[in-house]
Scaffold this active site. Structure first.
Site, mmCIF file in Angstrom:
data_model
loop_
_atom_site.group_PDB
_atom_site.id
_atom_site.type_symbol
_atom_site.label_atom_id
_atom_site.label_comp_id
_atom_site.label_asym_id
_atom_site.label_seq_id
_atom_site.Cartn_x
_atom_site.Cartn_y
_atom_site.Cartn_z
ATOM 1 N N GLY A 31 0.846 -1.198 0.000
ATOM 2 C CA GLY A 31 0.000 0.000 0.000
ATOM 3 C C GLY A 31 0.876 1.240 0.000
ATOM 4 N N SER A 32 0.714 2.080 1.018
ATOM 5 C CA SER A 32 1.449 3.349 1.055
ATOM 6 C C SER A 32 2.957 3.163 1.159
ATOM 7 C CB SER A 32 0.954 4.215 2.216
ATOM 8 O OG SER A 32 1.202 3.595 3.461
ATOM 9 N N GLU A 122 1.308 1.843 11.355
ATOM 10 C CA GLU A 122 0.300 0.852 10.992
ATOM 11 C C GLU A 122 -0.569 0.455 12.185
ATOM 12 O OE1 GLU A 122 0.068 0.269 7.898
ATOM 13 O OE2 GLU A 122 2.010 0.981 7.175
#
Length: 268
Positions: A31-32, A122
């Site tokens: 993802g990021s 996270e």
């Protein structure tokens, strides 16, 4: 398959030294982390993990949304479990089960610091897991751990054990309601989401561009389809906002004209 930490062990996946006995660290980003990598990495290698599906089925109450208005970010779901779920886009999913992304090597001198950084980054529903990563470029033996050297052997065809943060279906941010997993619902939420890291649309668009940059089969139909839907929503919204602005201007000019006319004929 993913190897998870035991719930009785310390939180935040502090079993990582079991997988990286020399103290360095490999982290996989899907993802990021692809476009906003962790600090202190000395290698970035594109590749994929097997047996998963990437979906915008994780709510974000911090980086791309708020507790009151959560945004949407990606997680990966074990394919065997995903096949038991009702997914309107199931027919579009590749049979390969590959999720493309990038792996980062963190030297031992910074591994603990980076692990702490990622735990904070996270924190919203993600937990640490370990899974084989398949690189598409060779891993220099000089930078590999003993475990990695055994597994990768400096070859692009052998997997590397990587730490990965996954929002499991059991976590409170996972979209359990099938209606909230409908592509148009997800797109609507993304189109208006905003959190401490910025707009939710930015997250989606950057992910698409980052995956395009990886190349070699990294296309993700789920991501590109969401981009198409969100762009359509934004175009429609722009048309509505333009029409509303035009009406406001007409209203203002009409009121100004009436005031001027009334002032001209007012008997002082």
């Amino acid at each position: 398959m993913v190897s998870t930490s035991n719930p009785s062990e310390p939180p935040a996946g502090r079993t990582w030294r079991t997988y990286f006995p020399q103290g360095d660290l490999w982290v996989f980003g899907y993802g990021s982390l692809i476009w906003k990598p962790p600090p202190h990495y000395d290698q970035r290698i594109p590749g994929y993990i097997d047996g998963y599906v990437r979906r915008f089925w994780q709510a974000s109450t911090d980086h791309r949304g708020t507790p009151e208005v959560p945004g949407r970010v990606v997680t990966v779901i074990e394919r065997e479990f995903w096949e038991t779920l009702d997914d309107p886009q199931a027919h579009l999913e590749s049979a390969s089960g590959k999720v493309w992304g990038a792996a980062y090597h963190i030297p031992a001198s910074h591994a603990e610091e980076v692990h702490d950084y990622l735990d904070i980054r996270e924190i919203d529903g993600y937990t640490v897991h370990y899974t084989p990563f398949h690189p598409i470029s060779a891993v220099p033996a000089s930078a590999a751990t003993t475990t990695t050297t055994t597994q990768a052997g400096g070859s692009s065809s052998s997997p590397i054990t990587c730490m990965v943060y996954i929002g499991r279906p059991s976590n409170p941010q996972f979209l359990r309601d099938p209606a909230r997993r409908e592509p148009q619902d997800v797109a609507q939420v993304i189109s208006r989401g905003h959190g401490q890291s910025g707009k939710n649309t930015e997250y989606l668009y950057l992910l698409e561009k980052a995956l395009e940059g990886i190349g070699l089969g990294s296309a993700d139909v789920h991501v590109t389809e969401l981009v198409r839907r969100v762009e359509a929503i934004e175009r429609e919204r722009a048309v509505v906002e333009e029409a509303e602005a035009e009406q406001e201007v007409k209203k203002y000019l009409a009121e100004a004209s009436r005031d001027a006319h009334a002032g001209f004929f007012r008997d002082d």
